[in-house]
Every structure is written in C-alpha cells, then in structure tokens.
Design an enzyme around this catalytic site. Structure first.
Site, PDB file in Angstrom:
ATOM      1  N   HIS A 252      20.873  43.554  31.665  1.00  0.00           N
ATOM      2  CA  HIS A 252      20.287  43.340  30.339  1.00  0.00           C
ATOM      3  C   HIS A 252      20.485  41.898  29.900  1.00  0.00           C
ATOM      4  O   HIS A 252      21.310  41.168  30.436  1.00  0.00           O
ATOM      5  CB  HIS A 252      20.971  44.261  29.313  1.00  0.00           C
ATOM      6  CG  HIS A 252      22.403  43.863  29.081  1.00  0.00           C
ATOM      7  ND1 HIS A 252      23.427  44.181  29.966  1.00  0.00           N
ATOM      8  CD2 HIS A 252      22.973  43.143  28.089  1.00  0.00           C
ATOM      9  CE1 HIS A 252      24.555  43.681  29.511  1.00  0.00           C
ATOM     10  NE2 HIS A 252      24.326  43.053  28.384  1.00  0.00           N
ATOM     11  N   ASP A 254      21.493  40.124  26.246  1.00  0.00           N
ATOM     12  CA  ASP A 254      21.997  40.567  24.938  1.00  0.00           C
ATOM     13  C   ASP A 254      20.936  40.284  23.888  1.00  0.00           C
ATOM     14  O   ASP A 254      20.479  39.143  23.785  1.00  0.00           O
ATOM     15  CB  ASP A 254      23.289  39.810  24.581  1.00  0.00           C
ATOM     16  CG  ASP A 254      24.446  40.214  25.486  1.00  0.00           C
ATOM     17  OD1 ASP A 254      25.431  39.449  25.563  1.00  0.00           O
ATOM     18  OD2 ASP A 254      24.339  41.277  26.118  1.00  0.00           O
ATOM     19  N   HIS A 308      22.341  39.887  32.749  1.00  0.00           N
ATOM     20  CA  HIS A 308      23.696  40.057  33.275  1.00  0.00           C
ATOM     21  C   HIS A 308      24.021  41.551  33.304  1.00  0.00           C
ATOM     22  O   HIS A 308      23.263  42.372  32.777  1.00  0.00           O
ATOM     23  CB  HIS A 308      24.722  39.266  32.450  1.00  0.00           C
ATOM     24  CG  HIS A 308      24.735  39.593  31.000  1.00  0.00           C
ATOM     25  ND1 HIS A 308      23.760  39.140  30.115  1.00  0.00           N
ATOM     26  CD2 HIS A 308      25.582  40.338  30.264  1.00  0.00           C
ATOM     27  CE1 HIS A 308      24.030  39.591  28.897  1.00  0.00           C
ATOM     28  NE2 HIS A 308      25.121  40.324  28.950  1.00  0.00           N
ATOM     29  N   ARG A 318      38.742  48.621  33.976  1.00  0.00           N
ATOM     30  CA  ARG A 318      38.420  47.264  33.515  1.00  0.00           C
ATOM     31  C   ARG A 318      38.205  47.296  32.004  1.00  0.00           C
ATOM     32  O   ARG A 318      37.663  48.262  31.479  1.00  0.00           O
ATOM     33  CB  ARG A 318      37.175  46.755  34.231  1.00  0.00           C
ATOM     34  CG  ARG A 318      36.753  45.371  33.826  1.00  0.00           C
ATOM     35  CD  ARG A 318      35.684  44.796  34.750  1.00  0.00           C
ATOM     36  NE  ARG A 318      35.293  43.476  34.270  1.00  0.00           N
ATOM     37  CZ  ARG A 318      34.242  43.242  33.486  1.00  0.00           C
ATOM     38  NH1 ARG A 318      33.453  44.262  33.125  1.00  0.00           N
ATOM     39  NH2 ARG A 318      33.966  42.028  33.070  1.00  0.00           N
TER      40      ARG A 318
HETATM   41  C1  LIG Z   1      22.949  45.035  19.853  1.00  0.00           C
HETATM   42  C2  LIG Z   1      23.518  45.529  20.949  1.00  0.00           C
HETATM   43  C3  LIG Z   1      22.974  46.632  21.771  1.00  0.00           C
HETATM   44  C4  LIG Z   1      23.969  46.692  22.960  1.00  0.00           C
HETATM   45  C5  LIG Z   1      25.267  46.224  22.332  1.00  0.00           C
HETATM   46  C6  LIG Z   1      24.801  45.021  21.530  1.00  0.00           C
HETATM   47  C7  LIG Z   1      24.480  43.880  22.523  1.00  0.00           C
HETATM   48  C8  LIG Z   1      24.270  44.356  23.967  1.00  0.00           C
HETATM   49  C9  LIG Z   1      23.524  45.695  24.047  1.00  0.00           C
HETATM   50  C10 LIG Z   1      23.725  46.466  25.379  1.00  0.00           C
HETATM   51  C11 LIG Z   1      25.186  46.319  25.888  1.00  0.00           C
HETATM   52  C12 LIG Z   1      22.778  46.013  26.507  1.00  0.00           C
HETATM   53  C13 LIG Z   1      22.819  47.001  27.694  1.00  0.00           C
HETATM   54  C14 LIG Z   1      22.447  48.425  27.246  1.00  0.00           C
HETATM   55  C15 LIG Z   1      23.352  48.945  26.103  1.00  0.00           C
HETATM   56  C16 LIG Z   1      22.789  50.289  25.632  1.00  0.00           C
HETATM   57  C17 LIG Z   1      24.762  49.229  26.633  1.00  0.00           C
HETATM   58  O1  LIG Z   1      24.928  49.401  27.871  1.00  0.00           O
HETATM   59  O2  LIG Z   1      25.710  49.295  25.841  1.00  0.00           O
HETATM   60  C18 LIG Z   1      23.307  47.899  24.958  1.00  0.00           C
HETATM   61  C19 LIG Z   1      24.112  48.077  23.652  1.00  0.00           C
HETATM   62  C20 LIG Z   1      23.641  49.236  22.787  1.00  0.00           C
HETATM   63  O3  LIG Z   1      22.401  49.407  22.566  1.00  0.00           O
HETATM   64  O4  LIG Z   1      24.532  49.993  22.349  1.00  0.00           O
HETATM   65  O1  LIG Z   2      31.961  43.964  29.956  1.00  0.00           O
HETATM   66  C1  LIG Z   2      31.327  43.042  30.502  1.00  0.00           C
HETATM   67  O2  LIG Z   2      31.767  42.341  31.431  1.00  0.00           O
HETATM   68  C2  LIG Z   2      29.924  42.721  30.009  1.00  0.00           C
HETATM   69  C3  LIG Z   2      29.503  43.646  28.892  1.00  0.00           C
HETATM   70  C4  LIG Z   2      28.174  43.218  28.299  1.00  0.00           C
HETATM   71  O3  LIG Z   2      27.404  42.470  28.880  1.00  0.00           O
HETATM   72  C5  LIG Z   2      27.808  43.715  26.964  1.00  0.00           C
HETATM   73  O4  LIG Z   2      28.559  44.569  26.419  1.00  0.00           O
HETATM   74  O5  LIG Z   2      26.747  43.238  26.455  1.00  0.00           O
HETATM   75 FE   LIG Z   3      25.785  41.791  27.540  1.00  0.00          FE
END
Ligand SMILES: C=C1C[C@]23C[C@H]1CC[C@H]2[C@]1(C)CCC[C@@](C)(C(=O)O)[C@H]1[C@@H]3C(=O)O
Ligand SMILES: O=C(O)CCC(=O)C(=O)O
Ligand SMILES: [Fe+2]
Length: 385
Positions: A252, A254, A308, A318
């Site tokens: 994704h 951010d 990333h 982790r």
């Molecule tokens: C505004 C946000 C949505 C998420 C948390 C923050 C910034 C990063 C986003 C996220 C981590 C991107 C990957 C998918 C996601 C669903 C996750 O894996 O947590 C995303 C977060 C979210 O929507 O909760």
């Molecule tokens: O935990 C990590 O190393 C990355 C997490 C991340 O990219 C996020 O929470 O947006």
């Molecule tokens: Fe991220």
C-alpha cells in the site's frame, strides 16, 4: 476456536455497513494448530496472499538517507543544506528517509513498548474492550476480521485518534483509553498520550524540513499541520509458522500525509523501489519517515508516496509504532501556488479534504497502491450526480 471463528468469516468489506465481526484472530492458537505434530495444518486460507503478492526472498536493503534533524534545526548552513538535499532527493524518488537526533526520549519509547507487550498478550476479552467499530479508524482490530474477507494481514492493531492538546484542550488518546478500557488502564493511556505528543512535535519539525527542501517558506506546512487530527497506530505482528504465505501489512501507499514509524528490533518493512522490494533494517536510534498520498497531493506530485508492505517471520513477533500525521479533517488539501508550476503547470489532483479521503479508506476502499487515483475518480463521479 480461532479456526472456527476465522472460518465463520462474514461478508466482504463494502458499503453494507457490516458490523466488525467479534470473532478473533488468535495467532498463538493458529500457530499451535499448524505446529501440531501429527497434522501440518496450514494457516487459514483467508491469510494466504495471492502468489504475485507473497513475500519475495533475497530482499536487499534500501539506501534511505539518515537525516540529522538536530543538525537541520541548528541552522548551521552546511547541515541545513545537507539535510534538505538528502530529503529532496529521497522524497522525489521514493519518499522514505530516516531521522536521527530527533529529540524523542528513549525511555518513553521503551515504556511504550512495555505497555504494548502487556496489551497484545492480554486475553481477547481484554483487548476487545477497545474493539474498533465499523468505519472508525480508532480502536483494536484483530487482523481486520470482519472488515475484509480475504488477504487478511497477519497482525493485530490498536489505533488512537490524536489532536494536539493545546489545540483541542483535551488529551484525546488518554480519554479514549479511559472511556473504552477503564481506569485500570490509566498509565497505559498516559504513555501513549505522551508518545503521540512527542510524535506531534517531531512531525512539525519534519514539516519545516520538507518545506525548506521544497524551496517554500519553512513555516508553510508547519502551520498547515499545527491543528492536525492524526492517528497513532500500534502494529503487533505475531510470530507466524508460514511467513512465506502471508503478509503483516499488505502492499500500500499510506493515504495520510506523513508517517513516522519506529521498528522494534525485528526487520520487516519493505519498500518497492526500482521495480523491486527493498528492506529498511531496524535502527533503534532512528525513526523511518515516509511521504503519504495526501502530502504527495500537497506537493502536486513532486514528492512521492511509495508502495510498501510489512512481512512477518517464524522466529519472532514484530512490533512497530506508526504515527500518521493528518491535517484537520475539513481543511482543503491543495498545493501552494509555488509548487504548481514546477512539474507540468497543471494540477495533478483535485482539491479534497482529509475527512473525505479517510472515510473513503475506512468505508469504501482498502488502501493499496492506487488509493489516491481511485479516490480522485470517486470524487469526480460523486460530483457528476
Ligand atoms: C488512514 C489509514 C488507513 C490505514 C491506516 C492509516 C494509514 C495506512 C492504512 C493501511 C495500513 C494501508 C494498508 C491497508 C490497511 C487496511 C491496513 O493493513 O491496516 C490500512 C489502514 C486502515 O485502513 O485501517
Ligand atoms: O509495520 C510496518 O513495518 C509498516 C506498517 C505500515 O506500513 C502501516 O501501518 O501503514
Ligand atoms: Fe504504511
């Protein structure tokens, strides 16, 4: 129970306002099951990612620059020019850099990790006191069980909304914890309130550095984010017996403006640069900083918000802290005029507000590498009705 609850997985993540499913993601139980001597049980299918997204082997480290933040703030002309040059180069290419001499108290960091351990190792019923509600960005989520129906991330998260105390006259993190989790979590709430306040100070210093590196007034972005409405997220990635099949956090960009991440000892963060995944090794003295979609829009595409992900491993759990700097929800996100002429002279993205973009990611679209583009299209379609 974990297998059953994962198996009774509800609907896809979409507009039909499904409540967050109360089922849990219990990695310890899942790992025990897959450890079982007579049956090599695989992790549930929902956690297995498609082949083209599975973790790759032999990932090399990314050469992200290490910026001496105190040096930049000292005003020493050489240190200022070094810091702005390195930040500009990295932000135009992949949007990732590290900051040292950041001024964050290391005992605060170690207290934050101690409280994180105690929370995520607590029984599910304790964690569910902070259960995230559907469409909300704060609270406890166990691998987003109930929010998504496939490609589940191997992680648990606890997220807090944060606004600087001097701007909103309240301690938003501490209040959330005492309201949702009870007075016995008072010290827990206090440490994350303190951590979020430290991240706020650090992010505003970095905004000065970014403004300077773009050749605009140092105070421009600092003032834009002074009354920020940000998110502090604790990422807990349990040890996984089949790390080659799943991801801790999927690929994704951010959607937020700036992310300040601390990795605790265990590697796992990877960035997609020059057409390959590259790792950012943990550095306890440094924070990893990356540009998000909203800041990319604020620079009219000059600085990059980059793809990333986070991988997990079979040896160790982790833990990371991610502070997502976000502007006040109702502020119009548009680049300063000095930055519009730099590239094509055209605007790369429509005006938008962060509250709309956040709602898009929480209720309509799972952030990936196309979130800002999909959001821009979604906005245009909405306007055409
Ligand atoms: C505004 C946000 C949505 C998420 C948390 C923050 C910034 C990063 C986003 C996220 C981590 C991107 C990957 C998918 C996601 C669903 C996750 O894996 O947590 C995303 C977060 C979210 O929507 O909760
Ligand atoms: O935990 C990590 O190393 C990355 C997490 C991340 O990219 C996020 O929470 O947006
Ligand atoms: Fe991220």
């Amino acid at each position: 129970m974990a297998m059953k609850c994962i198996a009774t997985f509800p609907q896809r993540f979409n507009d039909n306002k499904t409540k967050e499913d109360p089922s849990i993601f219990d990695a310890n139980l899942l790992n025990q099951l897959s450890n079982h001597h007579y049956k090599k049980m695989h992790i549930p299918q929902e956690f297995v990612w498609p082949d083209h997204e599975k973790p790759s082997t032999d990932v090399q480290p990314l050469q992200a620059p290490l910026i001496d933040l105190a040096g930049f703030l000292s005003g020493d002309s050489f240190l200022v020019s070094e810091a702005t040059r390195l930040v500009s180069e990295a932000s135009k290419k992949h949007g990732f850099f590290l900051v040292t001499n950041h001024g964050v108290d290391e005992t605060l960091l170690s207290r934050a990790y101690l409280f994180m351990d105690s929370f995520f190792k607590a029984p599910a019923c304790e964690k569910q006191k902070a259960q995230r509600t559907w469409g909300e960005s704060s609270g406890y989520a166990s691998s987003f069980v109930g929010r998504f129906s496939s490609k589940l991330p191997w992680k648990e998260t606890l997220s807090f909304k944060f606004s600087p105390q001097e701007k909103c006259q309240s301690q938003t993190v501490k209040d959330f914890v005492s309201n949702k989790m009870g007075v016995e979590y008072q010290n827990f709430g206090k440490v994350y309130q303190e951590y979020a306040e430290a991240m706020n100070i650090l992010s505003l210093k970095i905004m000065e550095l970014l403004g300077k590196s773009l050749g605009i007034e140092r105070r421009h972005f600092r003032e834009f984010f002074e009354d920020n409405e940000s998110i502090l997220r604790l990422n807990y990635y349990p040890q996984c017996n089949q790390p080659e099949l799943t991801l801790g956090t999927g690929p994704h960009c951010d959607p937020t403006s700036l992310t300040i991440l601390h990795q605790h000892q265990v590697a796992g963060l990877q960035v997609f640069v020059d057409n390959k995944w590259q790792s950012i090794p943990p550095n306890p003295q440094a924070f990893v900083v990356n540009i998000g979609d909203t800041f990319m829009a604020l620079t009219n595409g000059i600085y990059q918000s980059c793809l990333h992900r986070a991988v997990v491993n079979r040896e160790r759990e982790r833990k990371t802290f991610a502070f997502f700097l976000c502007p006040k929800g109702d502020k119009i996100v548009k680049p300063p005029k000095e930055l519009v002429g730099v590239m094509s002279g055209e605007r790369e993205y429509p005006d938008f507000t962060w509250s709309m973009f956040l709602e898009f990611t929480q209720k309509h679209y799972r952030s990936d590498m196309n979130t800002l583009e999909e959001f821009s299209n979604w906005l245009k379609n909405r306007k055409s009705f």
